[in-house]
Write a protein that holds these residues in place. Structure first.
Motif, short mmCIF file in Angstrom:
data_model
loop_
_atom_site.label_atom_id
_atom_site.label_comp_id
_atom_site.label_asym_id
_atom_site.label_seq_id
_atom_site.Cartn_x
_atom_site.Cartn_y
_atom_site.Cartn_z
N ILE A 1 0.81 -1.23 0.00
CA ILE A 1 0.00 0.00 0.00
C ILE A 1 0.84 1.27 0.00
O ILE A 1 0.38 2.32 -0.43
CB ILE A 1 -1.01 0.04 1.18
N LEU A 2 2.10 1.20 0.45
CA LEU A 2 2.95 2.40 0.45
C LEU A 2 3.95 2.41 -0.71
O LEU A 2 4.84 3.26 -0.76
CB LEU A 2 3.71 2.50 1.78
N GLU B 1 -0.44 6.06 -5.85
CA GLU B 1 -1.60 5.48 -6.49
C GLU B 1 -2.12 4.29 -5.68
O GLU B 1 -3.33 4.14 -5.47
CB GLU B 1 -1.27 5.02 -7.92
N ASN B 2 -1.20 3.42 -5.25
CA ASN B 2 -1.61 2.27 -4.45
C ASN B 2 -2.18 2.71 -3.09
O ASN B 2 -3.13 2.11 -2.58
CB ASN B 2 -0.42 1.33 -4.22
N PHE B 3 -1.56 3.73 -2.52
CA PHE B 3 -2.02 4.24 -1.23
C PHE B 3 -3.46 4.75 -1.36
O PHE B 3 -4.32 4.42 -0.54
CB PHE B 3 -1.08 5.37 -0.78
N THR C 1 7.18 9.57 3.72
CA THR C 1 6.56 9.13 2.47
C THR C 1 5.04 9.33 2.52
O THR C 1 4.44 9.85 1.57
CB THR C 1 6.87 7.64 2.22
N ILE C 2 4.44 8.94 3.64
CA ILE C 2 2.98 9.10 3.80
C ILE C 2 2.61 10.57 3.76
O ILE C 2 1.63 10.96 3.09
CB ILE C 2 2.52 8.45 5.12
N ARG C 3 3.39 11.42 4.44
CA ARG C 3 3.09 12.86 4.46
C ARG C 3 3.17 13.45 3.06
O ARG C 3 2.37 14.31 2.68
CB ARG C 3 4.06 13.59 5.38
N ASN C 4 4.11 13.00 2.28
CA ASN C 4 4.25 13.50 0.90
C ASN C 4 3.06 13.05 0.05
O ASN C 4 2.57 13.81 -0.78
CB ASN C 4 5.56 13.02 0.29
N TYR C 5 2.62 11.81 0.23
CA TYR C 5 1.45 11.34 -0.49
C TYR C 5 0.24 12.24 -0.20
O TYR C 5 -0.54 12.57 -1.10
CB TYR C 5 1.11 9.90 -0.09
#
Length: 591
Positions: free
Chosen positions: A47-48, A52-54, A120-124
């Motif tokens: 998922i990470l 797109e997958n996230f 990475t999550i914050r950037n998404y």
């Protein structure tokens, strides 16, 4: 004899078509949900890997949750129409199984977020298609400091059944094993205890009170052992998850500061003189030399028969809510005219009342209406829940289309406060006015003062145990007696039996839950008073609160409505209303 469901006029029954028009449509969605779960399982571990997958995983998991909610709600509500119906018993069982499958299919999502790179999550989340989910993901990541390693989490999960042992054992002992003697020819049970406390014959009340608590006295050491184990379990969980205290751990889920808890207790302490005045007033009205614990529930006003046929109750509720404006009243009228409400009892129908539905359905209401004043209050209470749900879903996307348990009772109790005001403004008979005043005062006593006392007891026993103290039966009785003396004042003679009340309260196994009854009630009374006295801006702020859902944390959502629970002010304001009600009652009875 109760009517069969088919014999009740359709206009008094809900229409669940906004959930599913047929059982076949339900079956079709059931199959779609299972297919969605298979898609979710395929995404485990990836998922990470890209934004797109996230995004795809977030959307699919939320869409699956939305469908499961609809499937489960339909099955349960159809079963509630007639609990004897084996077909809907089966559908409800299948819906429960589907919920388990959903949990299994999504069980990897939170751990992957927790173990993944936060940057990475914050950037998404900065990307246009993902900004919507910022609050949702932030709420998940907020638990990172309190999340253990996968191996440790597996151990905690494996011990979860053991952690429920004190509560389960309490439930079995209190609910199944305790046997109470008769009072005269009548059975004494948990369910009949308060009705006994409301009887006019004082000797009967005293007999029931003493016999009831004698049974708890015989088992007090077992109850103390169970409650002590519950407290130690909460302390262990808090330490394991690196929280500063058991209370901090319990309040973490709703992101409620501990200061809210302490401010509630502080504000109630400051207003205890008003509570003592009310208890003294009860003593005078009952004309007793000494007020005893078994005198606390008996009605003070006799011979008041306030009946409301359903249509009269409906009209009264509508009139009491006029302050909220046409944009609020429009959907309320729809509720009455468009089959949101299941009004009357029928053979096999579930007891009680609730507001329920899904993001995609009407916010339905189940009643068992019997033409009593209490039924009118139940109607407006459940309508408050339904309008909270309606406005949240109207204004928020699915991800934020619900509201926190911390504010769950605010809208319903605000409606009750507005109904109380309307009835008091329009009542003509003195006895009826006294009845309404006393009913409202008892709501304050039971929900603000009593639940705050419970919250203080819960706080104190956890602190005592955390400092190494032993929660024996004698220690628990002493702590509980001291609180009763503080909250009820000198007008109440505290029988030793009342020291054991802690043993029968299931809420002490709910892990710092009860304070929310008092904060919710206080918020509601403060909001209703604010709307009445400050006018349109306060009304507009309140409706914004109703539409906020969980787009922000509950404390912040309430602040936007003008109620800051991080200060004692809302509780102070609510208890100013209580004080005014006590003064008016004193004047009316000339005591």
């Amino acid at each position: 004899m109760l009517k069969k469901r088919e014999d009740i006029d359709q206009k008094y029954k809900w229409n669940l078509d906004s959930l599913y028009p047929s059982d076949q449509a339900w079956e079709d969605d059931y199959k779609l949900a299972e297919a969605m779960f298979e898609e979710l399982k395929k995404m485990e571990g990836s998922i990470l890997s890209s934004s797109e997958n996230f995004k795809k995983n977030l959307e699919l998991s939320l869409d699956s949750s939305r469908k499961v909610s609809r499937i489960a709600t339909y099955a349960k509500m159809k079963q509630d129409e007639n609990t004897k119906d084996s077909h809907y018993q089966e559908l409800n069982g299948r819906a429960s199984n589907l919920g388990v499958k959903f949990s299994e299919a999504t069980s990897y999502i939170v751990p992957e977020m927790m173990m993944g790179d936060e940057e990475t999550i914050r950037n998404y989340l900065k990307e246009d298609g993902l900004k919507l989910y910022t609050q949702h993901v932030n709420d998940i990541l907020r638990a990172r400091p309190h999340t253990l390693t996968p191996g440790e989490e597996a151990i905690m999960a494996g011990a979860s059944e053991l952690f429920t042992a004190p509560s389960t054992a309490f439930g079995m002992l209190n609910g199944a094993d305790l046997k109470f003697p008769n009072v005269g020819k009548d059975s004494l049970t948990h369910g009949s205890f308060i009705p006994f406390m409301m009887k006019k014959d004082r000797a009967v009340r005293e007999e029931a009170f003493k016999k009831y608590y004698k049974v708890f006295d015989e088992h007090k050491n077992t109850f103390a052992s169970l409650l002590s184990s519950e407290v130690k379990k909460n302390i262990f969980n808090a330490k394991a998850r690196k929280h500063t205290s058991a209370r901090a751990c319990a309040l973490h889920d709703n992101n409620v500061p501990e200061s809210v808890y302490d401010n509630l207790i502080e504000a109630v302490h400051k207003n205890l003189p008003a509570m003592h005045r009310y208890i003294d007033l009860r003593k005078k009205m009952l004309r007793v030399d000494k007020l005893r614990p078994f005198d606390l529930y008996v009605p003070l006003i006799d011979d008041v028969d306030m009946k409301y046929a359903y249509e009269d109750g409906r009209d009264t509720v509508l009139k009491s809510l006029e302050i909220l404006g046409d944009d609020y009243l429009g959907p309320v009228r729809d509720a009455f005219e468009d089959s949101w409400i299941d009004v009357y009892e029928n053979e096999g129908k579930r007891s009680g009342a609730y507001s329920w539905g899904t993001y995609d359905s009407k916010p339905y209401i189940l009643l068992n209406y019997h033409d009593e004043l209490g039924d009118v209050f139940t109607l407006t209470h459940e309508m408050g829940h339904s309008m909270h749900s309606y406005l949240t879903r109207k204004n928020q996307p699915y991800v934020y289309g619900n509201y926190s348990i911390f504010v769950a009772e605010v809208a319903s109790t605000t409606n009750e406060a507005l109904l109380n005001k309307y009835l008091l403004d329009n009542v003509k008979e003195k006895n009826e006015r006294l009845y309404l005043l006393n009913n409202y005062l008892e709501n304050f006593r039971g929900t603000v003062f009593r639940q705050t006392m419970f919250a203080e007891f819960e706080r104190d026993i956890h602190a005592y145990a955390a400092d190494g103290g032993a929660l024996t039966a004698d220690q628990l009785c002493k702590m509980y007696r001291d609180l009763n003396a503080k909250y009820y004042g000198e007008s109440l003679d505290i029988d030793a039996e009342l020291d054991l009340e802690w043993a029968r309260i299931p809420h002490f196994y709910y892990n710092f839950y009860v304070f929310q009854y008092a904060t919710g009630f206080s918020s509601a009374v403060a909001l209703a008073d604010k709307m009445v006295n400050e006018g349109q801006q306060a009304v507009s702020d309140y409706k914004s609160f109703l539409g906020a859902g969980c787009s922000d944390y509950p404390i912040e959502v309430l602040k936007a409505a003008g109620v800051d629970m991080t200060t004692p002010e809302p509780v102070d304001n609510a208890l100013n209303v209580f004080n005014a009600l006590v003064e008016e009652m004193e004047k009316l009875i000339n005591l």
